[in-house]
Motif scaffolding. Structure first.
Motif, PDB file in Angstrom:
ATOM      1  N   GLU A   7      -2.106   5.267  -2.635  1.00 45.50           N
ATOM      2  CA  GLU A   7      -3.467   4.729  -2.816  1.00 45.50           C
ATOM      3  C   GLU A   7      -4.399   5.714  -3.504  1.00 45.50           C
ATOM      4  N   THR A  25      -7.316   0.036  -3.317  1.00 45.72           N
ATOM      5  CA  THR A  25      -7.086  -1.286  -2.728  1.00 45.72           C
ATOM      6  C   THR A  25      -5.765  -1.884  -3.213  1.00 45.72           C
ATOM      7  N   LEU A  26      -5.308  -2.918  -2.494  1.00 50.61           N
ATOM      8  CA  LEU A  26      -4.104  -3.639  -2.909  1.00 50.61           C
ATOM      9  C   LEU A  26      -4.316  -4.275  -4.279  1.00 50.61           C
ATOM     10  N   ASP A  38      -6.154  -3.058  -6.715  1.00 51.04           N
ATOM     11  CA  ASP A  38      -5.997  -1.988  -7.701  1.00 51.04           C
ATOM     12  C   ASP A  38      -4.520  -1.731  -7.981  1.00 51.04           C
ATOM     13  N   LEU A  84       0.834  -1.203   0.000  1.00 51.87           N
ATOM     14  CA  LEU A  84       0.000   0.000   0.000  1.00 51.87           C
ATOM     15  C   LEU A  84       0.868   1.253   0.000  1.00 51.87           C
ATOM     16  N   SER A 141      -2.543 -12.584  -1.660  1.00 49.44           N
ATOM     17  CA  SER A 141      -3.904 -12.123  -1.952  1.00 49.44           C
ATOM     18  C   SER A 141      -4.045 -11.515  -3.347  1.00 49.44           C
ATOM     19  N   GLY A 183      -4.668   3.401  -6.179  1.00 50.90           N
ATOM     20  CA  GLY A 183      -5.465   2.506  -5.327  1.00 50.90           C
ATOM     21  C   GLY A 183      -6.935   2.644  -5.640  1.00 50.90           C
TER      22      GLY A 183
END
Length: 421
Positions: A174, A180-181, A183, A171, A206, A178
């Motif tokens: 963002e 999100t991770l 993205d 991260l 993830s 971002g």
């Protein structure tokens, strides 16, 4: 307009916008085409990653030099002088060369304005165009190109490299790539090109699937840290197992060992050879400005690192504590950050340390009121960097270690203070 001094040029660049309304590559591609597409005249190694991309770039550049190649290196940010952004064979671009390519870029922009009156470049596009033009003019064998932010929409993403590298995904930035991770993983996967090999470092489980999907779609050969090449910690340092070779490195910070392994894995794909000893020498002789940089000045020991996100800070802090413990001394922290960073999360890592917060005369720099309430209560704050640095140095004993962190801008300013002391 004709630039006559580097100060004139940098003043002009810093007054340009930072972003276009649309985050595409139209503008930079147009100016590069007007310059003869210099990005296509040099073999490029393209590097992205939340952390570690700068170190990896320096390591790979030194390996290429050791193998007898004429190399270009484009990195950000600079630490002391703007010229550090664009390097030839490990040396910052000379003022006259910088002004020459800047004036050629400005002339190309002028011609494009004859077709479209409001045509303009943002700061980073201008810098990218200057770098590619310089590397082409110098007939570099290879250019190592570090992205600015992200990858897919980054202004460096205008060439087909011979190898791509993604060092880490975490991260940071963002608001831009971002939130999100996932993205961020998608954006950084934009560095992957059809059939071009890609080297991959610490990719969270993830989001690994996002990266693998792009690799499959692009039919790109992939080489993963932990699967295809290894970093093993040993008592005296690290053993790197890469492409059937074993390399020994000293007791570096672990992220630096991984970055070195990434560089070796990329180098192994190129039609070049180096003995294990020559490669080890190239790596150990590399200095990466502002990253795990150690310095002795005015009777004080410093560790300077521009870490500004949790991923980088989580690696830096244990190393800094270990260095202080090895000296049987205390760890004193001088920290300053940009207000658009994750101030609370990063500074939580420092909650058990003796911290002095400071600021810079820079629009993005966090001032006292920008820090969360708990931070203002817990840590000392001195807004004048010179005063803050002097206070920490006065408090530091012979065995203590001063860690300067939170921003590359802070590291740069502190290094300039120390050089003039």
């Amino acid at each position: 307009m004709k630039f006559r001094t580097v100060n004139e040029l940098t003043a002009y660049l810093y007054h340009l916008p930072r972003l276009h309304e649309k985050s595409d590559l139209t503008y930079v591609k147009r100016v590069l085409k007007a310059l003869g597409d210099p990005q296509d005249k040099v073999k490029c190694c393209h590097i992205t990653g939340t952390n570690g991309k700068g170190s990896t770039a320096y390591y790979l550049n030194n390996l290429l030099q050791k193998a007898g190649q004429q190399t270009g290196l484009f990195v950000s940010p600079f630490i002391i002088r703007f010229n550090e952004r664009i390097q030839l064979n490990g040396q910052a671009i000379a003022d006259e060369d910088l002004l020459e390519v800047a004036n050629e870029v400005e002339a190309a922009v002028g011609h494009l304005r004859e077709e479209e009156a409001d045509f303009a470049l943002v700061t980073f596009e201008y810098e990218v165009a200057m770098a590619f033009l310089f590397f082409a003019k110098q007939k570099c064998d290879y250019a190592v190109i570090e992205v600015g932010i992200g990858a897919e929409h980054d202004k460096t993403n205008v060439m087909t490299p011979v190898v791509s590298l993604i060092t880490t995904i975490g991260l940071d930035h963002e608001q831009i790539i971002g939130p999100t991770l996932a993205d961020i993983a998608k954006e950084k996967s934009g560095i992957i090109k059809p059939a071009v090999p890609v080297i991959l470092g610490d990719i969270p489980a993830s989001v690994k699937g996002i990266v693998e999907e792009k690799i499959t779609k692009s039919a790109s050969p992939s080489y993963w840290l932990g699967r295809d090449f290894q970093v093993k910690e040993e008592k005296a340092g690290y053993k790197l197992a890469v492409a059937g070779q074993n390399y020994q490195l000293p007791a570096w910070p672990r992220p630096e060992a991984k970055d070195a392994a990434m560089a070796l894995a990329a180098f192994a794909l190129l039609p070049l050879t180096l003995s294990e000893k020559a490669a080890e020498a190239a790596l150990t002789q590399t200095t990466v400005p502002g990253r795990y940089q150690r310095l002795e000045k005015a009777g004080c020991s410093f560790l300077l690192d521009g870490a500004h996100n949790v991923q980088a800070g989580s690696e830096l802090l244990p190393y800094a504590r270990r260095l202080a413990k090895d000296k049987d001394g205390r760890l004193l922290v001088l920290a300053g950050m940009m207000k658009d960073k994750d101030l609370s999360d990063f500074l939580t890592l420092l909650k058990n340390e003796k911290v002095t917060l400071t600021s810079l005369a820079y629009p993005r720099a966090a001032k006292k009121a920008d820090f969360p309430a708990w931070v203002q209560e817990k840590f000392a704050y001195e807004g004048d960097l010179g005063q803050a640095l002097n206070q920490v140095m006065a408090e530091a004993g012979d065995r203590d270690l001063i860690l300067v962190t939170g921003s590359f801008y802070l590291v740069s300013a502190v290094l300039q203070f120390l050089q003039s002391a």
